[in-house]
Structures are given as C-alpha cells and as structure tokens.
Scaffold this motif. Structure first.
Motif, PDB file in Angstrom:
ATOM      1  N   TYR A   1      13.989  -7.922  27.815  1.00 28.39           N
ATOM      2  CA  TYR A   1      14.399  -7.827  26.399  1.00 28.39           C
ATOM      3  C   TYR A   1      13.170  -7.677  25.496  1.00 28.39           C
ATOM      4  O   TYR A   1      13.163  -6.864  24.552  1.00 28.39           O
ATOM      5  CB  TYR A   1      15.183  -9.078  26.020  1.00 28.39           C
ATOM      6  N   ASP A   2      12.118  -8.454  25.829  1.00 30.52           N
ATOM      7  CA  ASP A   2      10.897  -8.376  25.011  1.00 30.52           C
ATOM      8  C   ASP A   2      10.302  -6.970  25.046  1.00 30.52           C
ATOM      9  O   ASP A   2       9.765  -6.472  24.039  1.00 30.52           O
ATOM     10  CB  ASP A   2       9.867  -9.385  25.517  1.00 30.52           C
TER      11      ASP A   2
ATOM     12  N   ALA B   1      14.294 -12.173  30.362  1.00 30.01           N
ATOM     13  CA  ALA B   1      13.888 -12.248  28.938  1.00 30.01           C
ATOM     14  C   ALA B   1      12.751 -11.257  28.641  1.00 30.01           C
ATOM     15  O   ALA B   1      12.675 -10.668  27.558  1.00 30.01           O
ATOM     16  CB  ALA B   1      13.464 -13.678  28.596  1.00 30.01           C
TER      17      ALA B   1
ATOM     18  N   ALA C   1      14.821 -18.022  24.929  1.00 30.27           N
ATOM     19  CA  ALA C   1      15.624 -17.284  25.897  1.00 30.27           C
ATOM     20  C   ALA C   1      16.861 -18.079  26.288  1.00 30.27           C
ATOM     21  O   ALA C   1      17.954 -17.527  26.528  1.00 30.27           O
ATOM     22  CB  ALA C   1      14.800 -16.955  27.134  1.00 30.27           C
TER      23      ALA C   1
ATOM     24  N   GLY D   1      18.510 -11.849  25.655  1.00 26.52           N
ATOM     25  CA  GLY D   1      17.914 -11.924  24.324  1.00 26.52           C
ATOM     26  C   GLY D   1      18.969 -11.697  23.258  1.00 26.52           C
ATOM     27  O   GLY D   1      20.162 -11.570  23.561  1.00 26.52           O
TER      28      GLY D   1
ATOM     29  N   MET E   1       9.018 -13.702  24.071  1.00 22.26           N
ATOM     30  CA  MET E   1      10.056 -14.670  23.734  1.00 22.26           C
ATOM     31  C   MET E   1       9.800 -15.935  24.575  1.00 22.26           C
ATOM     32  O   MET E   1       9.561 -15.855  25.773  1.00 22.26           O
ATOM     33  CB  MET E   1      11.455 -14.117  24.047  1.00 22.26           C
TER      34      MET E   1
END
Length: 418
Positions: free
Chosen positions: A48-49, A45, A6, A89, A1
C-alpha cells in the motif's frame, strides 16, 4: 506506514493469511507463511505504501504543472492496483486522492491543449507571414524592384522557413504542404523575373554601350577642331544625346564617361589656350581704351554740348582704331564710355525740349491766359474791399494767391526754354 497504522486497516492470522478491512468488511489480500503475524501484515502494508508513494509523486508533478502526457494512464494503473485488494491500508482515501488527481490532470491537459493550440496558431500565423511577404516580393513590377535588397530578403525568408520547419510546432501535413507550395511558387516567380530582368538589362547595357562608344568617336574627332564655335555647339549636341542615352552597366558607364569627358577636355583646353593667347594680344588695346574712357569722362558734366559732341566723336574714332580688348574686361570698358555717351544724348534731348516751338507756344498761351485771370481777380478783390464784404474778400484773395503761384511756376518753366 507504521504497524499500528496498518492494524487499523487489516490483520494477520497465525498461518500467514492477511485480511483487509474496507467499508466495514474484511477481504483476504493474501498469505505470507513462515513469518510472524506482524511481519505478514507489514509486508502487505508496504504494498500500500508503494502505491501511496506513487500517488504523492503524481500530486507533486501535477502541482508543478509537469507535462500531462501519460499521467492519466498512471492514475488508472494505480486504480487497478488498488482494485486488486492485495494490500493493506486506507484504500478509500487513496482512491479519493486518485479521483482528485484525475480531475486536476484533466484541467492540466486542457491548459496544455490551449497553450499548444495558441502556439500552433502563432506558428501558423508566422508561416503565413513568411509566405505572404514572399508573395508580395514576387508580385512587384520587375522594373521597380530593388533586386539586391529583395534577393537578400527572399533568402532571409527561406532561412526563416527552414528554421521554423526544423524547430517550430508541427502544423499538420496538409497545412505545411499548402504553405510550402505557395512559398516555393513565390520564389520561383521571383527568380524567373530576376533572370528576365537581368537578361533584358544586359541587352540594354550592350545597346547603351554601343551608342555611347559612337558618341565618343564623334567627340574624339572634334577634339582637335579649331572651329571653336561650331565644335562647341557640336559638343553640346553630343552631351544632350549622351544624357538621353540609357546607362550601361555602372563599370562600363563610368569608363565610357571618362573617355567622353577626356575628348571634351582636350577641345576646351585647346580653346582656352587660344583664347588666352588672343587675350594677351588684346591687353595693349585695353590700355588705349582705358585712357580714352578717362578722357571721355573728363567731359562730364556737359556744359558745352557742341564741344562735348565734337570731343566724343574724336574719342569714338580712336576707340574703333584701338581694336578689341580681353573678354573679361569688355563689359567694364564699354560701360565706362557708355556713361559719357548717355550723358551727351540726354543733353541733346534736353536742348531739343527747351527749343521746341510748340512747347514755347503752349507756355506763352498759358501765361497770357493766367495774367488775364489775375487782373480780373484783382478787380474783384478791390470791389469786395470797397463793399466791405468779408466773404467775397476772402474768396477773391485765395483765388488770386493760387493764380499768382501758378504764374510763378510757369514763368520759371519759360525761362528754362529760353
């Protein structure tokens, strides 16, 4: 991301605290001190990825219909990670993707279960078929079983059972135990019948061997006999008994038959040699009788019955003196003389028929009656002609012609009797 992406879902403060925006509200996700705000935001972030990467991997696995084992656990684990709110995210989109995955995995599990159930049913049917065939083989009448073929097939079924048990789908302990007990019982019954059959067969073979050896003793005792008729009859009797006696084992029976046949061959060879010697002695007699046949056939056709009878009697006397001829020529030579004898007999019967007084009397009576009838018909014809009655003329003439034809026929028969 990307950092810009983000920034849509969170922000970082100067002291390293990072916040997540979800459903329009901010929630703290953690602190990453000592770095810039961009680095702090990028750190959360990336978490989240990582989750999204696992979601993508799961989506690929479901799409390729990979085994569904533990997939739901993975989905739940990812849900728990998202629920901790320790990342930045699009949380709701990720949760929606997990919801979709959960439904797809449920369908995949149902499909796998249906396939597994179908395969298990097929495996159960295959095992049932093995057991049923084994039971069918075991239930056959032992006296009708083809033991070599059936034993080979029973062994094949056992190998099939072992392969299915090793490589096939598990059927559950209760099913497998029940089927194995039936299969084992069928093999046990089959083996017991086979042992009993071959034990009885050995006993029967031994009795047959003893009986046939006794027949061989009798056959060998007869092999030197010169009482040809009696011995030949005895060999026929022995052969009938041989056929009625049960077979021994193939090896023993073949050997016994060779001995029995050898004894017969000795006798029949001796008889043939004796007959050949006799036939040689009869060859000279054959030449004499062939000449007598030629002499007898010269009497045909019979023109002088008395002379023919006298000549035939002379031929018969010499025929008896000539003696026997070889058996192979007996029918031919006898037929030659019989032809002449039949001709003489027929000539005698014809002479008697023509000279029979009763036959002559019947013929003469018929002639007299027919001549009288013809005379009457001639008178009727004359009267009809004088009267000019054409119908009577026609009837009288037809009747007269018929009687005259009968008269001609009877007169010819009478001349034969003269």
């Amino acid at each position: 991301m990307s950092l810009a992406e983000a920034a849509k879902w969170g922000r970082a403060e100067g002291d390293g605290h990072v916040f997540l925006t979800i459903d329009g509200e901010e929630q703290p996700v953690g602190q990453y001190p000592g770095v810039s705000t961009d680095e702090a935001l990028a750190y959360f972030a990336r978490k989240y990825d990582d989750v999204v990467a696992q979601i993508v991997l799961m989506e690929h696995r479901v799409e390729s219909k990979a085994p569904a084992t533990d997939m739901q656990k993975t989905v739940e684990h990812l849900r728990e990670q998202l629920a901790e709110r320790n990342m930045v995210g699009d949380i709701r989109t990720a949760e929606a993707r997990l919801d979709a995955l959960a439904g797809q995995i449920s369908e995949l599990e149902k499909s796998e279960k249906a396939a597994h159930d179908a395969a298990r049913s097929a495996e159960l049917a295959a095992r049932e078929a093995i057991v049923a065939e084994a039971e069918s083989i075991a239930s056959q009448d032992p006296s009708q079983v083809q033991w070599k073929t059936s034993s080979a097939r029973m062994n094949e079924l056992f190998e099939s059972w072992k392969t299915a048990q090793k490589n096939g789908i598990r059927l559950g302990r209760s099913n497998e135990d029940a089927l194995w007990k039936r299969f084992r019982s069928a093999r046990t019954v089959f083996d017991r019948h086979r042992r009993a059959y071959f034990s009885q067969l050995d006993s029967t073979n031994s009795a047959a061997k003893v009986a046939k050896e006794q027949l061989i003793v009798e056959a060998e005792a007869l092999s030197s006999s010169t009482d040809w008729g009696f011995a030949a009859g005895e060999y026929r009797r022995l052969m009938d008994q041989w056929k009625a006696t049960p077979r021994a084992s193939r090896k023993d029976d073949d050997a016994l038959w060779l001995r029995f046949r050898a004894a017969q061959d000795v006798f029949f060879s001796n008889r043939q040699a004796a007959n050949d010697e006799i036939d040689q002695q009869y060859t000279a007699n054959l030449s004499v009788k062939e000449e007598l046949v030629v002499e007898a056939q010269a009497l045909l056709p019979i023109t002088d019955l008395n002379a023919a009878k006298k000549a035939l009697q002379s031929i018969r006397d010499r025929w008896e003196e000539a003696g026997k001829v070889p058996r192979a020529d007996m029918g031919r030579i006898e037929a030659g003389l019989r032809k002449v004898e039949d001709a003489v007999r027929e000539a005698e019967e014809d002479k008697w028929r023509r000279s029979n007084p009763e036959t002559k009397a019947r013929t003469n009576s018929a002639l007299s009656q027919l001549e009288a009838a013809i005379a009457g018909l001639r008178e009727d014809l004359e009267k009809a002609e004088k009267a000019g009655d054409q119908r009577r003329i026609k009837n009288a003439r037809e009747a007269l012609e018929a009687r005259e034809a009968w008269l001609d026929q009877i007169q010819r028969s009478a001349s034969d009797l003269a």
